[in-house]
Design a protein around this motif. Structure first.
Motif, PDB file in Angstrom:
ATOM      1  N   LEU A   9      -3.404  -9.963   1.341  1.00  0.00           N
ATOM      2  CA  LEU A   9      -5.041 -10.383   1.333  1.00  0.00           C
ATOM      3  C   LEU A   9      -4.300 -11.463  -0.277  1.00  0.00           C
ATOM      4  O   LEU A   9      -3.780 -10.646  -0.851  1.00  0.00           O
ATOM      5  N   GLU A 224     -16.511 -10.649   0.701  1.00  0.00           N
ATOM      6  CA  GLU A 224     -15.753 -10.563   1.694  1.00  0.00           C
ATOM      7  C   GLU A 224     -14.005 -10.171   1.718  1.00  0.00           C
ATOM      8  O   GLU A 224     -13.803  -9.275   1.859  1.00  0.00           O
ATOM      9  N   LYS A 225     -13.151 -10.576   0.930  1.00  0.00           N
ATOM     10  CA  LYS A 225     -11.839 -10.442   0.084  1.00  0.00           C
ATOM     11  C   LYS A 225     -12.119  -8.635   0.277  1.00  0.00           C
ATOM     12  O   LYS A 225     -11.393  -7.670   0.364  1.00  0.00           O
ATOM     13  N   SER A 227     -14.456  -5.715   0.620  1.00  0.00           N
ATOM     14  CA  SER A 227     -14.210  -5.505   2.062  1.00  0.00           C
ATOM     15  C   SER A 227     -13.174  -5.581   3.393  1.00  0.00           C
ATOM     16  O   SER A 227     -13.171  -4.311   3.186  1.00  0.00           O
ATOM     17  N   GLN A 228     -12.087  -6.235   2.602  1.00  0.00           N
ATOM     18  CA  GLN A 228     -10.875  -5.912   3.241  1.00  0.00           C
ATOM     19  C   GLN A 228      -9.881  -5.153   2.463  1.00  0.00           C
ATOM     20  O   GLN A 228      -8.689  -5.237   3.641  1.00  0.00           O
ATOM     21  N   HIS A 230      -7.271  -2.622   1.962  1.00  0.00           N
ATOM     22  CA  HIS A 230      -6.703  -1.250   2.325  1.00  0.00           C
ATOM     23  C   HIS A 230      -6.756   0.631   2.091  1.00  0.00           C
ATOM     24  O   HIS A 230      -7.273   0.140   0.799  1.00  0.00           O
ATOM     25  N   ASP A 278      -4.441  -4.841  -3.034  1.00  0.00           N
ATOM     26  CA  ASP A 278      -5.032  -4.920  -1.470  1.00  0.00           C
ATOM     27  C   ASP A 278      -5.282  -3.870  -0.885  1.00  0.00           C
ATOM     28  O   ASP A 278      -5.209  -3.441   0.261  1.00  0.00           O
TER      29      ASP A 278
END
Length: 325
Positions: A9, A224-225, A227-228, A230, A278
């Protein structure tokens, strides 16, 4: 020295924003690094924060400074023993022009709401916050009014041992992502506080000079970042084991709810981005276990009399549960 790693990300915008917020808050506040990190984590995780500490340790000031770094609507509510639900949520007012009742929104209708000394209001007013904190809406006369996103409650409270305070209901405590405990500054920090106060002379001017770093749209993009981020499969099991461990602990008569597990997951993802990663690590989960769980568990009277603390039980639990590799 840690080696740089390649992320999946792009977290550059988030890192830049977080550094700018830290810089702005640091112009007024000395220390409080852990408190600020937890507030930033909650902001990215879309959660509410309960800040506890004795009077005079800058609980309210820190919350106000964080709000000022955001270009969103801010509201402050001072809770008192005579506070009524309508003073917070709003009420229907009769209009002589139209001959009808019209809803007048209360101060809760803002993006960042600072509730000062939340545990000085009675249970009836505390209960009025249940819906708005969980569902981000207010129901009045059968009509539902959604709150504008983003919506975050920053509530301060004095320790419950102090005069004129009420213990918050468990259902309300469970709606806070974190309970942050603010302690006294150390000796060097207290000297720096005095030096800064002497040089600044006027706190109002200093607050007015704080610049907004993020607007609502930018904050939404950063969330939003988050939520992604890992999360390895074994970390889901690790979180579940930590939370479930509070339910069969002999030192506790009230364990943490499934909402606590979700809170631990979401906040760990946000903390990982603050650290420039991330992906979530077990250390992220361990670091946030106390802020997420300490207000959601209740000690048995026997353990409380022995001087055991919720944080102590959580630390033992972290030692007990096997860390995934």
């Amino acid at each position: 020295m840690e080696q740089p790693f390649e992320t999946r990300l792009d977290l550059q915008a988030l890192t830049t924003a977080v550094d700018a917020i830290r810089s702005e808050v640091g112009r007024v506040i000395v220390g409080q690094h852990q408190t600020l990190d937890l507030l930033l984590t909650a902001l990215l995780a879309d959660g509410h924060v309960l800040i506890e500490g004795v009077p005079g340790v800058a609980k309210t000031l820190t919350a106000k400074l964080l709000a000022k770094t955001l270009a969103v609507q801010f509201s402050r509510i001072q809770f008192t023993p005579d506070m009524m639900p309508a003073d917070v949520l709003g009420t229907s007012v009769f209009s002589q022009k139209t001959g009808e009742f019209a809803y007048r929104p209360g101060p809760i209708f803002a993006n960042i709401v600072l509730i000062d000394e939340i545990n000085r209001a009675p249970a009836k007013t505390q209960a009025a916050l249940f819906e708005v904190m969980e569902e981000r809406q207010v129901t009045n006369d059968g009509i539902t009014y959604p709150l504008p996103p983003p919506f975050m409650v920053l509530a301060t409270q004095n320790p419950i041992e102090q005069e004129g305070t009420y213990r918050l209901p468990e259902a309300q405590l469970d709606r806070f992502l974190f309970k942050v405990v603010v302690n006294y500054p150390d000796a060097d920090e207290e000297v720096a506080i005095l030096r800064g106060h002497h040089q600044r002379r006027n706190l109002t001017d200093a607050l007015g000079a704080i610049n907004a770093v993020l607007d609502a749209a930018q904050l939404t993009e950063l969330r939003e970042k988050v939520s992604q981020v890992h999360v390895e499969e074994n970390l889901f099991t690790y979180i579940a084991q930590l939370v479930r461990g509070t339910r069969d602990n002999k030192s506790l008569y009230l364990g943490a709810s499934p909402r606590a597990a979700v809170a631990l997951l979401n906040s760990a993802k946000a903390l990982a981005t603050l650290r420039g990663r991330d992906f979530v690590t077990p250390e992220d989960i361990q670091e946030l276990a106390a802020p997420v769980l300490r207000h959601r568990i209740q000690l048995t009277p026997e353990r409380e009399m022995e001087g055991i603390t919720p944080d102590g039980v959580i630390a033992q639990l972290i030692q007990k549960v096997e860390v995934p590799r």
